[in-house]
Design a protein around this motif. Structure first.
Motif, short mmCIF file in Angstrom:
data_model
loop_
_atom_site.label_atom_id
_atom_site.label_comp_id
_atom_site.label_asym_id
_atom_site.label_seq_id
_atom_site.Cartn_x
_atom_site.Cartn_y
_atom_site.Cartn_z
N LEU A 227 8.63 -5.87 1.06
CA LEU A 227 8.40 -4.81 0.08
C LEU A 227 7.82 -3.58 0.77
CD1 LEU A 227 6.80 -6.99 -2.75
CD2 LEU A 227 9.21 -6.55 -2.31
N HIS A 228 8.48 -2.46 0.61
CA HIS A 228 8.00 -1.20 1.19
C HIS A 228 7.28 -0.41 0.10
CE1 HIS A 228 10.31 -1.82 4.90
NE2 HIS A 228 11.27 -2.31 4.10
N VAL A 229 6.00 -0.14 0.34
CA VAL A 229 5.16 0.52 -0.66
C VAL A 229 4.81 1.91 -0.16
CG1 VAL A 229 3.10 0.35 -2.08
CG2 VAL A 229 4.25 -1.74 -1.30
N LYS B 238 6.23 -10.01 2.32
CA LYS B 238 5.76 -9.10 3.36
C LYS B 238 5.62 -7.70 2.77
CE LYS B 238 6.95 -7.47 8.03
NZ LYS B 238 7.96 -7.56 9.12
N LEU B 239 4.47 -7.07 3.02
CA LEU B 239 4.20 -5.73 2.48
C LEU B 239 4.11 -4.74 3.63
CD1 LEU B 239 1.31 -6.56 -0.06
CD2 LEU B 239 3.79 -6.77 -0.39
N ASN B 240 4.89 -3.68 3.56
CA ASN B 240 4.78 -2.56 4.50
C ASN B 240 4.18 -1.37 3.74
OD1 ASN B 240 5.88 -3.89 6.71
ND2 ASN B 240 7.97 -3.38 6.11
N LEU B 241 2.91 -1.09 4.03
CA LEU B 241 2.19 -0.02 3.35
C LEU B 241 2.24 1.25 4.18
CD1 LEU B 241 -0.98 -1.99 2.13
CD2 LEU B 241 1.30 -1.86 1.10
N SER B 242 2.55 2.37 3.55
CA SER B 242 2.80 3.62 4.28
C SER B 242 1.59 4.52 4.40
CB SER B 242 3.94 4.39 3.59
OG SER B 242 5.12 3.63 3.59
N ASN C 127 -5.51 0.07 4.97
CA ASN C 127 -4.88 1.00 5.90
C ASN C 127 -3.38 0.79 5.88
OD1 ASN C 127 -7.37 2.06 6.78
ND2 ASN C 127 -7.59 0.39 8.28
N SER C 128 -2.65 1.79 6.34
CA SER C 128 -1.20 1.62 6.45
C SER C 128 -0.92 0.49 7.44
CB SER C 128 -0.54 2.91 6.92
OG SER C 128 -1.03 3.28 8.20
N GLY C 129 0.20 -0.19 7.24
CA GLY C 129 0.55 -1.29 8.14
C GLY C 129 1.20 -2.42 7.38
N THR C 130 1.21 -3.61 8.03
CA THR C 130 1.89 -4.79 7.49
C THR C 130 0.88 -5.78 6.96
OG1 THR C 130 3.75 -4.52 9.03
CG2 THR C 130 3.44 -6.70 8.04
N TYR C 131 1.19 -6.33 5.78
CA TYR C 131 0.34 -7.33 5.14
C TYR C 131 1.25 -8.40 4.54
CZ TYR C 131 -3.27 -3.76 5.54
OH TYR C 131 -4.15 -2.82 6.03
#
Length: 555
Positions: free
Chosen positions: A15-17, A39-43, A89-93
């Motif tokens: 999921l791209h957020v 999987k979360l990709n936070l921008s 923070n931005s990144g992968t979670y």
């Protein structure tokens, strides 16, 4: 040495957020005592809100990119909902959604990174914006001028009461949001100068009511501390509406019509839909001694054709305090929506606004159906053998309602009266006093004298079902000269060739012709040359009533 086998975990989706007002949302089924991973990709570096709900017990866990668990707090106390707000923070979670029950679980979840700063009428969630320090909002009003309620709703994580600070909500009429552009709740120069009328909430006041003068943008500041905050929303709503039907009141004497009797702190308004015009005594009172200046209003908003704008028709406008706490006015109230209420009350004493409907002249005998003294009469008499002066008519037919002897009424011109029926599903009446029967039942007709609405006449009529066996047909003829292939023919109806002269109340068909024609629901079709065309109309109100027109087209 302990080693995580993260390669054995199935990732359901990536999921791209982004910093978007649209949440990232998914629906899924999780089997008993199992989990699903995303999987979360936070921008962006910011606060994010994660909400999951299930049909049975549910839980959440959040991990960083190395699959180290991040401590989160559930701010919702329902076992079917798990909600958390995290500064990430931005990144992968990685997000784990856990079904804690022994049955399969239907789960919906969403990740919110940003609430819209463009508000709509209704409830608007703004929790994550508060955490991210966003306080400025825009509201585009497209519901017309009037009073609107702006209500903040906040709750604390620990369940304690949230106390709203003074100035937590401010409304401006300009995007500059300067002090001078803060709106007044209701623009009234004398009252504005008292310094208590600005559209700003007072301490622990969770809503304000504001008059919005037009469609267009308005600007809000919502300054609420996010510390310990579990929920936050702003609801914009129109006011609740009551209805006043004068048919429910006495026909021949004064009668109490309506009372607004409220003691709420702050602002309180309702909308009242007055269905018929009348003459009223409006009495307003305040029974307290604490509020310094309460603004009490009864107003109607009308559109001025000459000015091309809406104007406020103020029927009552008074400032009340302990030394000046009662007022009344005598006034006409036309049909329509009225705003009734008060602003800026600082106590819990009652403020009352009552309407007394006044009758000075009445009597059913002043209304006469198809009066003998007049040449024109309705289709009940013309085509259905109805008696002139009668009080019955059959579905689909009309009666013309007249005023009786001019020595008994202020005017015999029907256009000098407002006309109403008590049930428009049974019968309707035009501005000319033409009563149209629509379905069986009883119905009352009301005529209100425009120059003095205390003069009101009411008469009851009985609408009968049509029990005839055979159709009743009105025959008519017409002729037209054909000039071009694009020539449009329009059927014309009047009181002499129809049961009621309104094209849309009939179904239209071509019974016979040489050429092919398609007739519209509005009784129009294009001509195709020399022809004799037989047209039939069937009443939508009564299928036994027909009109048959023979049209001769000549070249």
């Amino acid at each position: 040495m302990y080693c995580r086998h993260i390669d054995t975990i199935k990732i359901e989706d990536t999921l791209h957020v982004y910093n978007s007002t649209q949440p990232v949302a998914r629906n899924t089924i999780i089997e008993a005592r199992e989990s699903k991973y995303y999987k979360l990709n936070l921008s962006f570096d910011k606060y994010y809100e994660i909400i999951a709900s299930g049909s049975t017990n549910i839980n959440l866990k959040l991990y960083d990119e190395n699959f180290n668990e991040i401590s989160i707090s559930d701010i919702n106390y329902s076992s079917l909902i798990c909600q958390t707000v995290q500064n990430l923070n931005s990144g992968t979670y990685y997000l784990e959604i856990i079904n804690e029950s022994y049955t399969s679980n239907s789960v919906s979840f969403k990740i919110i990174s940003n609430n819209s700063q463009y508000l709509s009428i209704d409830e608007n969630d703004i929790l994550i914006n508060a955490y991210n320090g966003i306080s400025e909002y825009n509201y585009y009003n497209e519901s017309g001028p009037g009073f609107y309620k702006f209500k903040i709703s906040a709750s604390n994580i620990d369940g304690t009461t949230y106390y709203y600070q003074a100035g937590a909500l401010k409304i401006y009429n300009d995007s500059s949001r300067s002090t001078s552009s803060i709106m007044n709740k209701y623009d009234y120069d004398t009252y504005n100068n008292r310094g208590i009328n600005q559209a700003i909430n007072k301490y622990n006041e969770d809503y304000i009511i504001v008059y919005l003068p037009s469609n267009g943008y308005y600007y809000l500041d919502i300054d609420v501390s996010s510390i310990n905050l579990a929920s936050l929303s702003i609801e914009i709503s129109s006011l609740s509406i009551d209805e006043l039907d004068l048919f429910d009141l006495s026909e021949n004497s004064n009668d109490d019509a309506f009372e607004f009797h409220e003691n709420d702190y702050g602002d309180n308004f309702i909308k009242l839909n007055i269905k018929q015009a009348g003459y009223f005594k409006i009495t307003a009172s305040y029974d307290g001694d604490l509020s310094p200046y309460i603004l009490v209003l009864v107003i109607k908003i009308t559109y001025d054709e000459a000015l091309h704008s809406y104007v406020r028709d103020e029927k009552l406008k008074e400032e009340f305090n302990k030394n000046d706490s009662q007022e009344y006015v005598l006034t006409d109230l036309e049909e329509g929506i009225y705003y009734i209420g008060y602003l800026n009350k600082t106590d819990n004493y009652y403020t009352s606004i009552s309407l007394l409907r006044i009758i000075t002249e009445s009597g059913s005998s002043h209304l006469v159906a198809d009066a003998i003294d007049y040449d024109d009469y309705g289709s009940e008499v013309r085509f259905n053998n109805g008696l002139r002066g009668g009080t019955t008519l059959t579905v689909g037919f009309t009666r013309f309602i007249y005023l009786d002897d001019p020595s008994n009424v202020p005017s015999i011109s029907r256009l000098n009266y407002y006309w109403y029926t008590s049930n428009e599903e049974v019968a309707t009446i035009s501005e000319y006093g033409t009563l149209l029967a629509k379905s069986p039942g009883t119905v009352k007709v009301m005529a209100v004298y425009k120059s003095n609405p205390s003069i009101t006449y009411v008469k009851e009529f009985t609408i009968l079902a049509d029990n005839r066996i055979n159709d009743l047909i009105i025959y008519d003829t017409d002729s037209v000269l054909y000039t071009s292939p694009s020539q449009l023919y329009q059927i014309e109806l009047d009181d002499y060739n129809s049961y009621f002269p309104q094209i849309s109340l009939y179904n239209w068909n071509i019974l016979s012709s040489t050429n092919n024609y398609t007739i519209s629901e509005w009784g129009t079709f294009y001509l195709s040359g020399n022809d004799v065309i037989v047209i039939e109309a069937t009443s939508k109100l009564n299928s036994k009533l027909k009109i048959r027109i023979t049209l001769t087209v000549m070249i």
